[in-house]
Design an enzyme around this catalytic site. Structure first.
Site, mmCIF file in Angstrom:
data_model
loop_
_atom_site.group_PDB
_atom_site.id
_atom_site.type_symbol
_atom_site.label_atom_id
_atom_site.label_comp_id
_atom_site.label_asym_id
_atom_site.label_seq_id
_atom_site.Cartn_x
_atom_site.Cartn_y
_atom_site.Cartn_z
ATOM 1 N N ARG A 323 -20.468 11.426 29.980
ATOM 2 C CA ARG A 323 -21.277 12.411 29.275
ATOM 3 C C ARG A 323 -22.493 11.778 28.585
ATOM 4 O O ARG A 323 -23.592 12.318 28.630
ATOM 5 C CB ARG A 323 -20.393 13.082 28.220
ATOM 6 N N CYS A 391 -16.839 38.881 35.944
ATOM 7 C CA CYS A 391 -16.014 39.979 35.475
ATOM 8 C C CYS A 391 -14.966 39.469 34.507
ATOM 9 O O CYS A 391 -13.776 39.398 34.828
ATOM 10 C CB CYS A 391 -15.345 40.647 36.656
ATOM 11 N N TYR A 421 -20.161 17.583 33.203
ATOM 12 C CA TYR A 421 -19.038 18.522 33.277
ATOM 13 C C TYR A 421 -19.484 19.977 33.428
ATOM 14 O O TYR A 421 -18.750 20.884 33.022
ATOM 15 C CB TYR A 421 -18.107 18.358 32.066
HETATM 16 N N1 LLP Z 1 -12.865 7.174 31.307
HETATM 17 C C1 LLP Z 1 -11.737 7.880 31.471
HETATM 18 C C2 LLP Z 1 -10.491 7.198 31.801
HETATM 19 C C3 LLP Z 1 -11.761 9.271 31.313
HETATM 20 O O1 LLP Z 1 -10.636 9.975 31.453
HETATM 21 C C4 LLP Z 1 -12.976 9.910 30.989
HETATM 22 C C5 LLP Z 1 -13.030 11.352 30.833
HETATM 23 C C6 LLP Z 1 -14.128 9.134 30.855
HETATM 24 C C7 LLP Z 1 -14.043 7.765 31.007
HETATM 25 C C8 LLP Z 1 -15.488 9.713 30.554
HETATM 26 O O2 LLP Z 1 -15.535 10.385 29.356
HETATM 27 P P1 LLP Z 1 -16.956 10.849 28.768
HETATM 28 O O3 LLP Z 1 -17.698 9.604 28.342
HETATM 29 O O4 LLP Z 1 -17.682 11.544 29.854
HETATM 30 O O5 LLP Z 1 -16.607 11.756 27.650
HETATM 31 N N2 LLP Z 1 -14.235 17.954 31.140
HETATM 32 C C9 LLP Z 1 -14.258 17.601 29.743
HETATM 33 C C10 LLP Z 1 -14.037 16.182 29.477
HETATM 34 C C11 LLP Z 1 -12.836 15.600 30.164
HETATM 35 C C12 LLP Z 1 -13.047 14.179 30.332
HETATM 36 C C13 LLP Z 1 -11.922 13.513 31.025
HETATM 37 N N3 LLP Z 1 -12.039 12.110 31.070
HETATM 38 C C14 LLP Z 1 -15.533 18.136 29.082
HETATM 39 O O6 LLP Z 1 -16.198 18.936 29.699
HETATM 40 O O7 LLP Z 1 -15.830 17.824 27.952
#
Ligand code: LLP
Length: 463
Positions: A323, A391, A421
């Site tokens: 992110r 919907c 995401y």
């Molecule tokens: N490393 C691992 C092992 C992870 O499980 C994740 C995210 C990341 C890195 C990256 O995380 P970031 O830096 O992007 O926050 N769909 C959700 C977030 C779920 C993330 C799952 N794992 C959202 O839209 O916020």
């Protein structure tokens, strides 16, 4: 360039439900640079431009809804992360946030590594030329076929997530006549949430092997005895959209403690630790994310200090931001359709997308900002809820925001910080066609993921 708005009191205080959203900017025409990608600006006519191109032109050429990704910003963020962590650490971009072949090429060129968590992500990475040794393979339920492909391709590391997987990967590697570099993912007892962390219920989840009760130590014991595995480190990921470094510090401390225990028991100093991703970004003016160099310093200091006190050599650190790299670099452009004022409540502004291109609001109650971008307006702000065309009454893109009260069907509005995401979690709900991702850079725009067509839908529906 007119940027950097600061929130002030709402002008229509009488119609606001009580305080569960951000106050609006005094001047809705002023963009808050925190939430927009770096090349976004307004031109003389008040239209938003990105990479030097006006949104009206982009909408005409690529249609709406569409995601526009600021390539220069993406690359700059990759460099900021790799410069901050330096030559003694590794940055793995988390592909789950958004992955395409163009993105893989940018990452490769900018010197980043890649974390993948499925066969599909692995295929995309390899197809676009990411060297296998720069790929880390994650997942709590990797299939045998996925593991075989990863081992055969020669991925740099597989992150082991369970006792069964330790044996599974070891057997596969041995059968393929190789020794696979692996890390073990541990749950450190820190459950991080947006602004705080709590140390409860952490074992009650599907990822990793708990430090508590000696389970992680037992996993290490088993991994060290298996010929197919080369155990190189310990991995920990504590959550998402985190601003507070305290959770990472606890996590780093506990991982280093485990390294010390491993040294004491086995006489082995594991050379790597990975502290995962989860670093927060600004979705609204209220969010204050840390810069990569602050994060690198905080993590580096704590690991060095803990290792010194345990008499360990400092391991090579890696992190996995998804992110924090791609999130701020894109916005979603929508065309305004039906506008429905609800007397004494708010005005519902419907757009031509919705929960199929951004599920985060419905799924996590995520907050977003929104702006009128095809023109400026001096009309009074009105409280709006930006909703999609699905919907479902939970089909909300932006829960509470302000837009000018002269908003009309056909206006273009944009939701910033949708790089992470959103496309990667997009769906075909109601047979919506998933929007394209268009990369914009130096006055040029090119589709990197094309819009789905009705033909695509029918092709999967084999009758
Ligand atoms: N490393 C691992 C092992 C992870 O499980 C994740 C995210 C990341 C890195 C990256 O995380 P970031 O830096 O992007 O926050 N769909 C959700 C977030 C779920 C993330 C799952 N794992 C959202 O839209 O916020």
């Amino acid at each position: 360039m007119s940027r950097s708005a600061h929130p002030a009191g709402p002008r229509h205080a009488d119609v606001l439900p009580e305080g569960h959203y951000s106050a609006p900017a005094t001047d809705l025409n002023v963009l808050d640079e925190k939430v927009w990608s770096r090349t976004v600006t307004r031109d003389a006519d008040g239209a938003l431009t990105v990479g030097g191109i006006e949104v009206a032109r982009l909408a005409q050429e690529f249609g709406t809804p569409a995601y526009f990704l600021d390539e220069a910003d993406f690359r700059a963020r990759c460099r900021a992360w790799s410069d901050a962590f330096g030559a003694d650490a590794d940055v793995f971009y988390a592909g789950k946030a958004f992955l395409s072949r163009a993105v893989v090429r940018w990452l490769t060129e900018e010197g980043l590594n890649l974390d993948v968590c499925s066969g599909g992500e692995l295929t995309t990475a390899l197809d676009a030329g990411m060297p296998a040794e720069r790929i880390a393979f994650h997942g709590n339920n990797k299939t045998v076929a996925e593991i075989e492909r990863a081992v055969e391709a020669g991925v740099g590391r597989i992150v082991l997530d369970s006792f069964q997987e330790i044996v599974r990967v070891a057997h596969i590697a041995q059968r393929l006549g190789t020794r696979q570099r692996v890390q073990i993912r541990v749950t450190v007892g820190v459950e991080a949430h947006t602004h705080e962390f709590i140390a409860t219920a952490h074992e009650d989840q599907k990822f990793g092997i708990a430090l508590a009760g000696g389970q992680a130590a037992e996993a290490v014991r088993r991994a060290l005895t298996l010929d197919g595995l080369e155990l190189v480190g310990i991995h920990s990921h504590i959550g998402s959209q985190i601003f507070d470094m305290a959770g990472f510090e606890v996590s780093a401390r506990r991982v280093v403690q485990l390294l010390a225990e491993i040294r004491d028991e086995h006489g082995v100093e594991l050379p790597e630790i990975d502290l995962g991703g989860g670093l927060g970004i600004a979705y609204t003016s209220d969010d204050d994310p840390r810069e990569p160099h602050e994060i690198a310093k905080a993590l580096g200091d704590i690991v060095t200090r803990e290792c010194e006190s345990a008499g360990l050599r400092t391991p090579r650190i890696s992190v996995e931001p998804g992110r924090a790299i791609v999130g701020p670099t894109a916005f979603t452009l929508y065309e305004v359709g039906t506008i429905k004022p609800l007397e004494g409540l708010r005005t519902y502004v419907s757009v031509d997308g919705g929960m199929s291109d951004n599920i985060r609001t419905a799924l996590y109650d995520a907050e977003y900002s929104v702006a009128l971008v095809s023109r400026t307006s001096d009309a009074e702000p009105m409280l709006v809820r930006v909703v999609g065309k699905h919907c479902e009454s939970g089909d909300i893109v932006v829960k509470d925001a302000f837009l000018p009260s002269d908003l009309a069907p056909g206006d273009l509005i944009a939701v910033p910080a949708t790089g992470a995401y959103c496309r990667s979690m997009a769906s075909n709900y109601n047979h919506a066609l998933r929007p394209p991702v268009v990369a914009v850079r130096d006055g040029e725009a090119r589709v990197i993921v094309r819009r789905e067509t009705e033909e695509d839908l029918l092709r999967l529906d084999v009758g």
